[in-house]
Enzyme design. Structure first.
Site, PDB file in Angstrom:
ATOM      1  CG  ASP A   2      43.200  29.880  41.274  1.00  0.00           C
ATOM      2  OD1 ASP A   2      42.261  30.589  40.862  1.00  0.00           O
ATOM      3  OD2 ASP A   2      43.839  29.107  40.532  1.00  0.00           O
ATOM      4  CG  HIS A  19      35.076  36.757  42.726  1.00  0.00           C
ATOM      5  ND1 HIS A  19      36.195  35.961  42.666  1.00  0.00           N
ATOM      6  CD2 HIS A  19      34.772  37.056  41.435  1.00  0.00           C
ATOM      7  CE1 HIS A  19      36.550  35.795  41.398  1.00  0.00           C
ATOM      8  NE2 HIS A  19      35.702  36.444  40.627  1.00  0.00           N
ATOM      9  CB  SER A  47      46.957  39.130  38.811  1.00  0.00           C
ATOM     10  OG  SER A  47      46.190  38.749  37.685  1.00  0.00           O
ATOM     11  CB  SER A  48      49.177  42.968  36.042  1.00  0.00           C
ATOM     12  OG  SER A  48      50.099  42.749  37.059  1.00  0.00           O
ATOM     13  CD  GLU A  49      49.534  39.117  34.530  1.00  0.00           C
ATOM     14  OE1 GLU A  49      49.287  38.988  35.760  1.00  0.00           O
ATOM     15  OE2 GLU A  49      50.585  39.648  34.113  1.00  0.00           O
ATOM     16  CG  ASN A  50      42.980  38.576  37.986  1.00  0.00           C
ATOM     17  OD1 ASN A  50      43.279  38.540  39.178  1.00  0.00           O
ATOM     18  ND2 ASN A  50      42.957  37.474  37.238  1.00  0.00           N
ATOM     19  NE  ARG A 165      47.363  28.894  41.553  1.00  0.00           N
ATOM     20  CZ  ARG A 165      47.524  29.633  40.469  1.00  0.00           C
ATOM     21  NH1 ARG A 165      48.703  30.117  40.180  1.00  0.00           N
ATOM     22  NH2 ARG A 165      46.506  29.886  39.666  1.00  0.00           N
ATOM     23  NE  ARG A 171      48.499  28.827  36.090  1.00  0.00           N
ATOM     24  CZ  ARG A 171      47.736  27.838  35.586  1.00  0.00           C
ATOM     25  NH1 ARG A 171      48.304  26.737  35.126  1.00  0.00           N
ATOM     26  NH2 ARG A 171      46.429  27.984  35.510  1.00  0.00           N
ATOM     27  CB  ILE A 172      54.648  31.808  40.699  1.00  0.00           C
ATOM     28  CG1 ILE A 172      55.598  30.674  41.078  1.00  0.00           C
ATOM     29  CG2 ILE A 172      54.801  33.016  41.597  1.00  0.00           C
ATOM     30  CD1 ILE A 172      56.109  30.622  42.463  1.00  0.00           C
ATOM     31  CD  GLU A 184      60.711  25.648  51.989  1.00  0.00           C
ATOM     32  OE1 GLU A 184      60.244  24.689  51.338  1.00  0.00           O
ATOM     33  OE2 GLU A 184      61.927  25.889  52.053  1.00  0.00           O
TER      34      GLU A 184
END
Ligand code: IPE
Ligand code: MG
Length: 226
Positions: A2, A19, A47-50, A165, A171-172, A184
């Protein structure tokens, strides 16, 4: 991975340039973990959300993935890295899907680190597709954890030990949900394009100091170690 967009924005560059810089960071990460004998490295590239991002950015990302696969393949083969993609690729451009399949086939016999690129991936998607496939394919009995895991897109990979991350968010974001049950977690403030050996080593050092109890007590672990 990220922080590409923010990295670019603070420099007055386009997100796509962020990118492209992120790709260089990915190359450094692959080299770092392969050199340290990691069995597998998984990166969350799309991601699916991207899919909800502006069309322009999504298309630039797909173009980048196509050219990156082409450009990096010889080096991956040289390093004996096995490339694998996880995620729903059905709606990707045909050219990208072709490159993905070719690269998987060309590196399938390699015995080094498995480099998994999550594209069109979502942790909830993964669990749901596994459940649906199990219902369709498994004829007898109920699946135990191990059987169920063999239906996840990560089947055959070693357990997830460390999830890093970058970019400062904690967050995941629908990454490896099932697989991260006992991983971890390490959150770095570094933006992905700035990731380097020092930052990755810092993550490994944090990991080395953690005590992984898997539900047991500290005392039980000591008995085990003795
Ligand atoms: C992550 O960087 C890369 C991809 C999801 C492809 P972002 O694009 O999310 O960067 P920020 O969060 O806007 O800085
Ligand atoms: Mg982001």
């Amino acid at each position: 991975m990220d922080g590409n967009g923010r990295w670019a924005e603070t420099r007055g560059l386009s997100r796509s340039e962020g990118h492209r810089e992120g790709l260089k960071a990915t190359r450094r990460a692959v080299e770092f973990f392969a050199n340290r004998g990691a069995q597998a490295l998984t990166v969350f590239a799309f991601s699916s959300e991207n899919w909800q991002r502006p069309r322009e950015e999504v298309e630039a990302l797909f173009d980048l993935f196509v050219s990156a696969i082409e450009a990096e393949l010889p080096e991956l083969i040289e390093r004996a890295v096995r490339l694998r993609f996880i995620g729903e690729r059905e709606d990707f451009p045909e050219q990208l899907r072709q490159r993905m399949t070719e690269a998987e086939n060309a590196t399938g016999v390699n015995a080094g680190m498995t480099f998994v690129v999550a594209l069109g991936y979502g942790g909830r998607w993964d669990i749901l597709q596994a459940a649906l496939r199990w219902v369709r394919e498994a004829r007898n009995g109920e699946p135990d954890f191990e059987t169920f895991e063999s239906y996840l897109s990560t089947a055959g990979l070693p357990p997830l030990d460390l999830l890093i991350r970058t970019g400062g968010e904690q967050r995941i974001s629908n990454f490896l949900l099932w697989q991260s049950a006992y991983a971890e977690l390490c959150f770095l403030d570094v933006l992905w394009p700035d990731i380097d050996e020092t930052a990755l080593q810092a993550a490994l050092d944090v990991y080395a100091r953690r005590q992984r109890r898997f539900g047991c007590t500290g005392a039980q672990l000591q008995v085990h170690d003795a």
